[in-house]
Design an enzyme around this catalytic site. Structure first.
Site, PDB file in Angstrom:
ATOM      1  N   ARG A 175       0.888  -1.166   0.000  1.00  0.00           N
ATOM      2  CA  ARG A 175       0.000   0.000   0.000  1.00  0.00           C
ATOM      3  C   ARG A 175       0.916   1.203   0.000  1.00  0.00           C
ATOM      4  NH1 ARG A 175      -5.362   1.231   3.424  1.00  0.00           N
ATOM      5  NH2 ARG A 175      -6.071  -0.037   1.667  1.00  0.00           N
ATOM      6  N   HIS A 217      -7.073   1.036  -6.640  1.00  0.00           N
ATOM      7  CA  HIS A 217      -7.259   0.074  -5.543  1.00  0.00           C
ATOM      8  C   HIS A 217      -7.870  -1.190  -6.156  1.00  0.00           C
ATOM      9  CE1 HIS A 217      -7.519  -1.520  -1.658  1.00  0.00           C
ATOM     10  NE2 HIS A 217      -8.350  -0.684  -1.070  1.00  0.00           N
ATOM     11  N   GLN A 231      -9.750  -3.915  -4.087  1.00  0.00           N
ATOM     12  CA  GLN A 231     -11.082  -3.489  -3.672  1.00  0.00           C
ATOM     13  C   GLN A 231     -12.085  -3.761  -4.790  1.00  0.00           C
ATOM     14  OE1 GLN A 231     -11.943  -1.950  -0.561  1.00  0.00           O
ATOM     15  NE2 GLN A 231     -13.943  -2.517  -1.355  1.00  0.00           N
ATOM     16  N   ASP A 239     -17.317   6.685  -1.773  1.00  0.00           N
ATOM     17  CA  ASP A 239     -16.100   6.548  -0.967  1.00  0.00           C
ATOM     18  C   ASP A 239     -15.890   7.904  -0.298  1.00  0.00           C
ATOM     19  OD1 ASP A 239     -13.595   5.816   0.066  1.00  0.00           O
ATOM     20  OD2 ASP A 239     -12.538   6.013  -1.842  1.00  0.00           O
ATOM     21  N   CYS A 277     -16.458   1.241   0.081  1.00  0.00           N
ATOM     22  CA  CYS A 277     -15.268   0.410   0.314  1.00  0.00           C
ATOM     23  C   CYS A 277     -14.836   0.423   1.774  1.00  0.00           C
ATOM     24  CB  CYS A 277     -14.130   0.875  -0.582  1.00  0.00           C
ATOM     25  SG  CYS A 277     -13.707   2.611  -0.342  1.00  0.00           S
ATOM     26  N   ARG A 289     -13.184  -9.156   0.669  1.00  0.00           N
ATOM     27  CA  ARG A 289     -11.768  -8.823   0.443  1.00  0.00           C
ATOM     28  C   ARG A 289     -10.927 -10.071   0.739  1.00  0.00           C
ATOM     29  NH1 ARG A 289     -10.053  -3.527   0.962  1.00  0.00           N
ATOM     30  NH2 ARG A 289      -8.048  -4.420   0.310  1.00  0.00           N
TER      31      ARG A 289
HETATM   32  N1   CP Z   1     -11.170  -0.604   1.940  1.00  0.00           N
HETATM   33  C1   CP Z   1      -9.915  -0.668   2.423  1.00  0.00           C
HETATM   34  O1   CP Z   1      -8.927  -0.859   1.699  1.00  0.00           O
HETATM   35  O2   CP Z   1      -9.815  -0.539   3.786  1.00  0.00           O
HETATM   36  P1   CP Z   1      -8.478  -0.252   4.608  1.00  0.00           P
HETATM   37  O3   CP Z   1      -7.998   1.113   4.209  1.00  0.00           O
HETATM   38  O4   CP Z   1      -8.893  -0.325   6.047  1.00  0.00           O
HETATM   39  O5   CP Z   1      -7.457  -1.299   4.259  1.00  0.00           O
HETATM   40  N1  NVA Z   2     -10.012   6.601  -1.310  1.00  0.00           N
HETATM   41  C1  NVA Z   2      -9.644   6.098   0.005  1.00  0.00           C
HETATM   42  C2  NVA Z   2      -9.805   4.615   0.038  1.00  0.00           C
HETATM   43  C3  NVA Z   2      -9.444   3.944   1.331  1.00  0.00           C
HETATM   44  C4  NVA Z   2      -9.622   2.448   1.284  1.00  0.00           C
HETATM   45  C5  NVA Z   2      -8.225   6.518   0.335  1.00  0.00           C
HETATM   46  O1  NVA Z   2      -7.372   6.451  -0.550  1.00  0.00           O
HETATM   47  O2  NVA Z   2      -7.974   6.932   1.466  1.00  0.00           O
END
Ligand code: CP
Ligand code: NVA
Length: 307
Positions: free
Chosen positions: A102, A129, A132, A220, A260, A288
């Protein structure tokens, strides 16, 4: 497929195969017949940003498949500062069988993939993502939804999750309508690529027009991780894009609401909608685990027959 960096790494058939594999894995887990198809395998999980779902579902997923995970915090390993991204990728490849990361910048995930000799999975970047989106469309597939007859309205920020949903949704044949305030539209390059590939994709400023007749409404957060300094400005820009009961009323009565998570309750979505009977946010979250197990198994070449 060597890596999973973007929803565009999938074809329609590959996605459908992954859904079937995820369903099989979910069923086997529930009936205690999962075995240990990734026994002896190790995944490095790198996090430059916070996470609940991605952290837990990858770590628990690999454990359930018989393997092990090593959790690495980006700033502790000094990804791109203490050591270059290519050097981190080359070293990790000596010890582990796969890398999930990430990252702040999408260039970091593509850099890891370019220099790693093991599969790399994007667990969220500022651009996409894909895990997701894979879990989300698996959640819809499980419900028997015909993607080619489905209208999905994305309402809110044209962000990382939006890009992956647009790409995979269009690939699967769904009609995608994205409603955003001016200045917060999805990346023009992604929009053009999706359309060039024959995707049915519309971008509008009108949230109600997008919701009208929708089978799925997806939102989101308005302020993604790393954008905290813009919070106030974003609250104002997005104020007419909240998913509340009035907006859901424009969709089909059978419409599903997706998020999400994490949610900023009271901003992009109300409690009544997120906790309401049309919401499938928790099913997305549960899936997930199963969708990512499918992708790990596919990338590492593990077979359930080995189990
Ligand atoms: N939806 C998602 O990726 O959640 P987290 O940011 O908690 O991993
Ligand atoms: N768009 C959000 C998604 C988190 C899972 C972010 O990037 O923070």
């Amino acid at each position: 497929m060597r890596h999973f960096l973007s929803a565009a790494d999938l074809t329609r058939d590959a996605a459908l195969e992954l859904f079937a594999l995820a369903a099989d894995l979910k069923q086997r887990r529930k009936s205690g017949r999962l075995g240990a198809p990734l026994a002896g395998k190790t995944f490095a999980l790198i996090f430059e940003k916070a996470s609940l779902r991605t952290r837990v579902t990858f770590e628990v997923g690999i454990i359930q498949l018989g393997g092990r995970a090593v959790h690495l915090v980006g700033r502790e390993i000094g990804l791109g500062t203490r050591e270059s991204v290519p050097d981190v990728a080359r070293n990790l490849s000596l010890w582990v069988d796969g890398i999930m990361a990430r990252v702040n910048s999408h260039a970091t995930i593509t850099g890891l993939a370019r220099h790693a000799s093991v599969p790399v999975i994007n667990g969220l970047s500022d651009f996409e993502h894909p895990c997701q989106a894979l879990a989300d469309f698996f959640t819809l597939w499980e419900r028997g939804i015909d993607f080619r007859a489905m209208r999905l309205a994305w309402i809110g920020d044209g962000n990382n999750v939006c890009h992956s949903i647009m790409i995979l949704g269009a690939l699967l044949g769904a009609e995608i309508v994205v409603a955003c305030p001016p200045g917060y539209e999805p990346d023009a390059g992604v929009v053009a690529t999706v359309r060039r590939g024959g995707g049915r994709l519309e971008v509008t400023e009108d949230a109600r027009a997008a919701a009208r007749g929708a089978d799925v409404i997806y939102t989101d957060v308005w302020t993604s991780m790393g954008q905290e300094a813009e919070h106030e400005q974003r609250l104002e820009a997005f104020s007419r894009y909240q998913i509340n009961e009035t907006l859901v009323g424009f969709a089909k009565p059978s419409a599903l609401v997706m998020h999400c998570l994490p949610a900023h309750r009271g901003e992009e979505i109300t409690d009544a909608v997120l906790d309401g009977k049309q919401s499938i946010a928790l099913q997305q979250s549960e899936n997930r685990l199963h969708a990512q197990k499918a992708i790990m198994l596919r990338l590492l070449g593990g077979s359930l027959d080995d189990a």
